[in-house]
Design an enzyme around this catalytic site. Sequence first.
Site, mmCIF file in Angstrom:
data_model
loop_
_atom_site.group_PDB
_atom_site.id
_atom_site.type_symbol
_atom_site.label_atom_id
_atom_site.label_comp_id
_atom_site.label_asym_id
_atom_site.label_seq_id
_atom_site.Cartn_x
_atom_site.Cartn_y
_atom_site.Cartn_z
ATOM 1 N N GLU B 65 0.817 -1.219 0.000
ATOM 2 C CA GLU B 65 0.000 0.000 0.000
ATOM 3 C C GLU B 65 0.850 1.268 0.000
ATOM 4 O OE1 GLU B 65 -0.649 -2.637 1.871
ATOM 5 O OE2 GLU B 65 -2.646 -3.261 1.220
ATOM 6 N N HIS B 134 -12.120 -5.155 9.163
ATOM 7 C CA HIS B 134 -12.578 -4.852 7.802
ATOM 8 C C HIS B 134 -13.810 -3.957 7.790
ATOM 9 C CE1 HIS B 134 -9.865 -8.014 6.482
ATOM 10 N NE2 HIS B 134 -10.105 -7.672 5.230
#
Lengths: 328, 332
Positions: B65, B134
């Site tokens: 990322e 999440h």
Amino acid sequence: MSTKVHLDRAHGLLLLREMLRIRRFEGKCAELYQAQKIRGFLHLYDGQEAVSVGVMQALGPEDATVGTYREHGQAIARGVPMDLLMAEMFGKVEGCCRGRGGSMHIFDRGRRFLGGNAIVGAGMPLALGVALADRMQGRKAVTACFFGEGAADEGEFHESMNLAALWRLPVLFVCENNLYSMGTPVGIAEAETAIWHKAAGYRMGGEAVDGMDPVAVEVAARRAVERMREEGTPYLLECRTYRFRAHSMFDAQLYRAKEEIEAWRAKDPIMRLRDWLERAGHLHPGDMDRLEAEVEAEVAAAVAFAEAGTLEPVEDLERFVTMDEVPR
Amino acid sequence: MSAAPATRITYREACRQAIRAAILADPRVFLMGEDVGRYGGCYAVSKGLLEELGEARIRDTPLSESAFVGAGIGAAIAGMRPIVEVMTCNFSLLALDQIMNNAATIPHMSGGQFAVPLVLRMATGAGRQLAAQHSHSLEGWFAHIPGLRILAPATIEDARHMLAAALADPNPVLIFEHIMLYNMEGELDPAVQGVDIAKARIRRPGRDVTLVTYGGSLFKTLAAAETLAGEGIEAEVIDLRVLRPLDTAAIMASVTRTRRVVIVDEGWRSGSLSAEVAMRIVEEAFFELDAPIRRVCSREVPIPYAAHLEQAALPQPETIAAAARGLVRPAP
Ligand SMILES: Cc1ncc(C[n+]2csc(CCOP(=O)(O)OP(=O)(O)O)c2C)c(N)n1
């Protein structure tokens, strides 16, 4: 640009002069720090000059550079004018970043010098993007990305090495291994202290060079950049070097012995090149004095420029937080 | 000339059309991120785009990322217009350094020498039993950062058109797509060719109370307003759309009319976007209020897996309606 380095008188003097410009500029910075004209963090490059000066010989105006927070030398070698740099450190609006960046955040659009980054490792992903953009836009440019060996501890180093190799991005990773990250010796931070060995894990080429020798650095950088322009592949160049002074102006240097520093000072890149040029008959009597005088005048002019500079009006504080357009 | 009929598409399809159109319109635009190509995007947004547009424009990245968000920033600085997809905002934390320390600082820190015309898309929010790691709603965090523009498209129209406006912005723009919206279907009016990314919108007018919300909570809030209407309470629903910079004028105008306000935010209450909105109302419209400001936020827990617990943690039409009712018809 050729990979051959003709170390004739002209080129020898150029390398010497560039290193001297950095050394004297920073000597003045240290003084001005004591005089409280420069504040904040100030990281000096004293001892590492051969790295930037050597690498920059391999770059053309179309190429880009991503620097560290110890980047005065990288910027000067890249051609960022001293007066803009000094004014920046004085926090003046005439500075290259209008006094918003200071010592650790030197940017120069015209020379494609993309900072000055004070987060260890954070410049590396940027370099990938610049190289990618150059390739996607059909430019043959390469990006030189400087970092200390401490950055090799960071995830961003490994992510960036992998992505650069995977996408064959023309990034020259220049590791300035000065053996310490602040007070932490490389041996207690890295399982593999030969930083260039890490390139192999990413199927990237790499080598270590004597970072106290600008000619060795230049030869290696030219070879790497030339290959990169043809093949697009990245390369890791570890330059073994040393900083003679403290990490920053707030460092008592408890972590290393004076003798160690003295031993490295004997390899001072400026002295070494000067002596070599002398022995080779390239340095004539009076050359050194002339160089010193010229550099001193340049530094003095930079200080005068910074002193005469003005302060950005406080009303402009929020200017450039967001941009009205993309500068061209 | 007769207007083309409205087409019925999903929010996901609207996002996909937006990306496709942007890439076809400008050679500088490309998409990169984890699994955006061969897999078709973790929420299937970019399905089929690799086959149509090729590997140069639809780039699968490694699970890095920080590196690929940073590469997006570098590419934006060097003349491209990247769309970077971070699968979900939960993983954006691994790129926070690049977003906050590079994208948001470089224009100012360089004295205006460089702009960062980057678009970062990511999914946000809870509701699919994905558990704590999440299910974050981090848009309010990012809205804290000067230099960024934060968008929360809640409608099909915004999902289709905000991207082009974001790409035209010279600054880094973060787009938060709520995971519960991807399957939502709606009409896309072909007459609408673009949207602004500056203003809030009134999604339902009303005179009795203002409900301020955005993103995934919009439809829950509209459902609450419907319930309230059945009780004779006319709620005005404001969709913020743009979380930074906030369209405070729109909020104040509505609050000045209704004199009561409930803020609905899927983020946690403490130090949240809802807190910011509330404080601005206090600063600018305190004397217009007839009642205290109320907030409906997520409960302050890591979002749990079990469906009943997850739902209990999130704002719901019932809790929103109850908060509004309490303001308009306080218990005697
Ligand atoms: C991500 C991050 N962690 C910690 C620091 C604090 N810090 C500043 S310089 C430095 C040492 C870095 O060493 P190295 O990369 O070898 O470069 P050098 O200072 O030797 O030039 C540290 C730990 C920082 N700026 N950024």
